[in-house]
Design a protein around this motif. Sequence first.
Motif, PDB file in Angstrom:
ATOM      1  N   LEU A  85       0.822  -1.204   0.000  1.00 30.24           N
ATOM      2  CA  LEU A  85       0.000   0.000   0.000  1.00 30.24           C
ATOM      3  C   LEU A  85       0.861   1.262   0.000  1.00 30.24           C
ATOM      4  N   VAL A  86       1.874   1.298   0.867  1.00 28.64           N
ATOM      5  CA  VAL A  86       2.741   2.478   0.928  1.00 28.64           C
ATOM      6  C   VAL A  86       3.516   2.626  -0.375  1.00 28.64           C
ATOM      7  N   GLY A  87       3.941   1.496  -0.942  1.00 26.22           N
ATOM      8  CA  GLY A  87       4.638   1.542  -2.221  1.00 26.22           C
ATOM      9  C   GLY A  87       3.775   2.161  -3.311  1.00 26.22           C
ATOM     10  N   ARG A  88       2.504   1.812  -3.307  1.00 24.72           N
ATOM     11  CA  ARG A  88       1.598   2.378  -4.318  1.00 24.72           C
ATOM     12  C   ARG A  88       1.377   3.858  -4.077  1.00 24.72           C
ATOM     13  N   LEU A  89       1.281   4.241  -2.802  1.00 22.61           N
ATOM     14  CA  LEU A  89       1.138   5.668  -2.493  1.00 22.61           C
ATOM     15  C   LEU A  89       2.372   6.436  -2.954  1.00 22.61           C
ATOM     16  N   LEU A  90       3.552   5.809  -2.768  1.00 21.94           N
ATOM     17  CA  LEU A  90       4.794   6.469  -3.201  1.00 21.94           C
ATOM     18  C   LEU A  90       4.765   6.741  -4.694  1.00 21.94           C
TER      19      LEU A  90
END
Lengths: 205, 149
Positions: A85-90
């Motif tokens: 999820l954080v990777g996608r937000l990045l």
Amino acid sequence: MTHIKHVLHSNFRIKDLVILKYFLGIEVAHSEIGIYLCQCKYCLDLIRDSGLSGGKPCSTPMDNSLRLHQDDSELLTDVLSYRRLVGRLLYLTTTRPDISFATQQLSQFMSKPTRSHLAAAMRVIKYLKGHPGQGLFFPRDSQIHLTGFSDADWGTCIDSRRSITGYYFFIGSSLISWKTKKQITVSRSSSKAEYRAFASTTCEL
Amino acid sequence: MERYKARLVAKGFAQTEGIDYFETFSPVVKMATIQVVLALASIHRWTIQQLDVNNAFLHGDLSEDVYMTVPPGLSVSGTHQCCKLHKSLYGLKQSSRKWYEKSSILLLSCGYQQAQSDHSLVVKTAHSSFTALIVYVDDIILTGNSTMR
């Protein structure tokens, strides 16, 4: 331009898609007044996959009194999905400078995410729901001046007391580069933190 | 179902560094570069085009000696035979680098110059015309002030 296309085609066989519309998951729209970049589809997929399609949108990406730190709340059992999820937000920050700070905060806890970190991540997604098609606009009617802005806070990270740098660069009125990053050393005064921010801003330039 | 698509993929995990591959790094474009170019293109009203290279990785030339077992479905005379690869395949460790080398050599031979700040951006100025290419593996953004056709 036509020449280079011929050269490329005779060497590699290219597919000519004519006008730039979709590149690396970024949608590009052209008009008389400018060029608009957004990751609307990517953003909507992200909201759908997080299972918050039915929820209410939020007006801000983060609670401004919230100071995320390595707290004692329950550790997440599904660490991988938090990281994903954080990777996608990045990746979404490539057209969304508004979530740059929130994403920087979340990405500090990739190794040991807790329930409170996940709640903060969900808050960002609820914020995205409000305006999934928001992006960058490059107006045609603009100067070609390069302008840079930099800022820093002072020791707000509870775990390490390090400061956070933020900077923005514009060409005329088009935003072209930005970053939010924790400084690598502890600053003993706020002006020192600002100086450090300034130094890394100049590096980018 | 419109069509079937299949691709021969090499088992890159069976490769050994220093024997059948050496360098594997290949650069990709920085987001800031794309944004600078698009912002300038917007101001100067340049046309922006997108190109896509078919089967990019297959174009790379191999300088190493890479051997592969004969793919299933191909009948060869005699046993203990194998294939020696001349060109890159998908799956090899060096494929992306070989493609980058091949494409940058071609662009440089056409008179393009790599930007100092980002090697994936190449530009060419001749008289009053200006052309810029941004290469992201097999996707290319082409922009410039020359009129199209």
